[in-house]
Scaffold this motif. Sequence first.
Motif, PDB file in Angstrom:
ATOM      1  N   LYS A  77       0.831  -1.207   0.000  1.00  0.00           N
ATOM      2  CA  LYS A  77       0.000   0.000   0.000  1.00  0.00           C
ATOM      3  C   LYS A  77       0.867   1.260   0.000  1.00  0.00           C
ATOM      4  N   LEU A  78       1.841   1.319   0.883  1.00  0.00           N
ATOM      5  CA  LEU A  78       2.711   2.503   0.952  1.00  0.00           C
ATOM      6  C   LEU A  78       3.477   2.685  -0.356  1.00  0.00           C
ATOM      7  N   HIS A  79       3.985   1.601  -0.894  1.00  0.00           N
ATOM      8  CA  HIS A  79       4.731   1.659  -2.150  1.00  0.00           C
ATOM      9  C   HIS A  79       3.831   2.136  -3.288  1.00  0.00           C
ATOM     10  N   SER A  80       2.610   1.621  -3.354  1.00  0.00           N
ATOM     11  CA  SER A  80       1.689   2.012  -4.431  1.00  0.00           C
ATOM     12  C   SER A  80       1.248   3.466  -4.314  1.00  0.00           C
ATOM     13  N   GLU A  81       1.325   4.012  -3.108  1.00  0.00           N
ATOM     14  CA  GLU A  81       0.993   5.421  -2.889  1.00  0.00           C
ATOM     15  C   GLU A  81       2.186   6.335  -3.171  1.00  0.00           C
ATOM     16  N   TRP A 104      10.761 -13.135   0.103  1.00  0.00           N
ATOM     17  CA  TRP A 104       9.373 -12.686   0.248  1.00  0.00           C
ATOM     18  C   TRP A 104       9.008 -11.628  -0.801  1.00  0.00           C
ATOM     19  N   ASP A 105       9.957 -11.296  -1.671  1.00  0.00           N
ATOM     20  CA  ASP A 105       9.754 -10.308  -2.731  1.00  0.00           C
ATOM     21  C   ASP A 105       9.435  -8.919  -2.178  1.00  0.00           C
ATOM     22  N   TRP A 106      10.008  -8.618  -1.028  1.00  0.00           N
ATOM     23  CA  TRP A 106       9.822  -7.298  -0.434  1.00  0.00           C
ATOM     24  C   TRP A 106      10.922  -6.346  -0.882  1.00  0.00           C
ATOM     25  N   ASP A 107      11.970  -6.871  -1.459  1.00  0.00           N
ATOM     26  CA  ASP A 107      13.076  -6.059  -1.966  1.00  0.00           C
ATOM     27  C   ASP A 107      12.572  -4.930  -2.864  1.00  0.00           C
ATOM     28  N   ARG A 108      11.575  -5.222  -3.649  1.00  0.00           N
ATOM     29  CA  ARG A 108      11.055  -4.257  -4.629  1.00  0.00           C
ATOM     30  C   ARG A 108      10.425  -3.027  -3.986  1.00  0.00           C
ATOM     31  N   PHE A 109      10.079  -3.122  -2.716  1.00  0.00           N
ATOM     32  CA  PHE A 109       9.446  -1.993  -2.038  1.00  0.00           C
ATOM     33  C   PHE A 109      10.461  -0.990  -1.486  1.00  0.00           C
ATOM     34  N   PHE A 110      11.692  -1.440  -1.233  1.00  0.00           N
ATOM     35  CA  PHE A 110      12.669  -0.616  -0.518  1.00  0.00           C
ATOM     36  C   PHE A 110      13.642   0.079  -1.465  1.00  0.00           C
ATOM     37  N   THR A 111      13.591   1.399  -1.446  1.00  0.00           N
ATOM     38  CA  THR A 111      14.539   2.203  -2.212  1.00  0.00           C
ATOM     39  C   THR A 111      15.902   2.201  -1.527  1.00  0.00           C
ATOM     40  N   TYR A 112      15.896   2.198  -0.212  1.00  0.00           N
ATOM     41  CA  TYR A 112      17.130   2.218   0.573  1.00  0.00           C
ATOM     42  C   TYR A 112      17.153   1.025   1.520  1.00  0.00           C
TER      43      TYR A 112
END
Length: 181
Positions: A77-81, A104-112
């Motif tokens: 949700k935060l990433h899509s916003e 868990w494929d969460w890498d794609r959400f984190f810029t840093y």
Amino acid sequence: MIAKIRSLKIDRSSLRLKMTLEKRPKLIGFDLDYTLWPFWVDTHVDPPFHKDKNGKVVDSRNVKINFYKEVPKVLQKLHSEGCILAAVSRTTDPEGANQLLELWDWDRFFTYKEIYPGRKTTHFQRIKEASGLEYREMLFFDDEERNKIDLNTIGVLTIMVPDGVTEELVKQGLVTFSNKN
């Protein structure tokens, strides 16, 4: 006349919502251990991690590795916003932590990603340098009071996480950030 009053209320509500959205943090950081998942990656599980035949993440003993239930939805949700997200951890097992983020494929959400032993002030200093953002523009979720105390000295608002990140806790954090700024 009644219709105009109702219309005015709606407009005020929309304006208040818009003003709140304008006061959002430019970067939201998350600790990992006991914030996104219910264990210390460097002591409570046995890396390396992999996916079993059913696609579940398990450790080297084939014990299923869990995360807090609402975390994927919160990150998505935060990433899509359009929120800029950071993974920030002082773990002594950065390799294991990064492996879980990838599996868990969460890498794609984190810029840093600042995942290594050390003080959270060092982690955020590096994020500040890389992003060009000011500390006061950042919000952080963590389970350890010592990190909150450290980050208060540089101006990063830290929200304590008592039992894993939830949608409600993130909403409360965003409201706290908005009210502070």
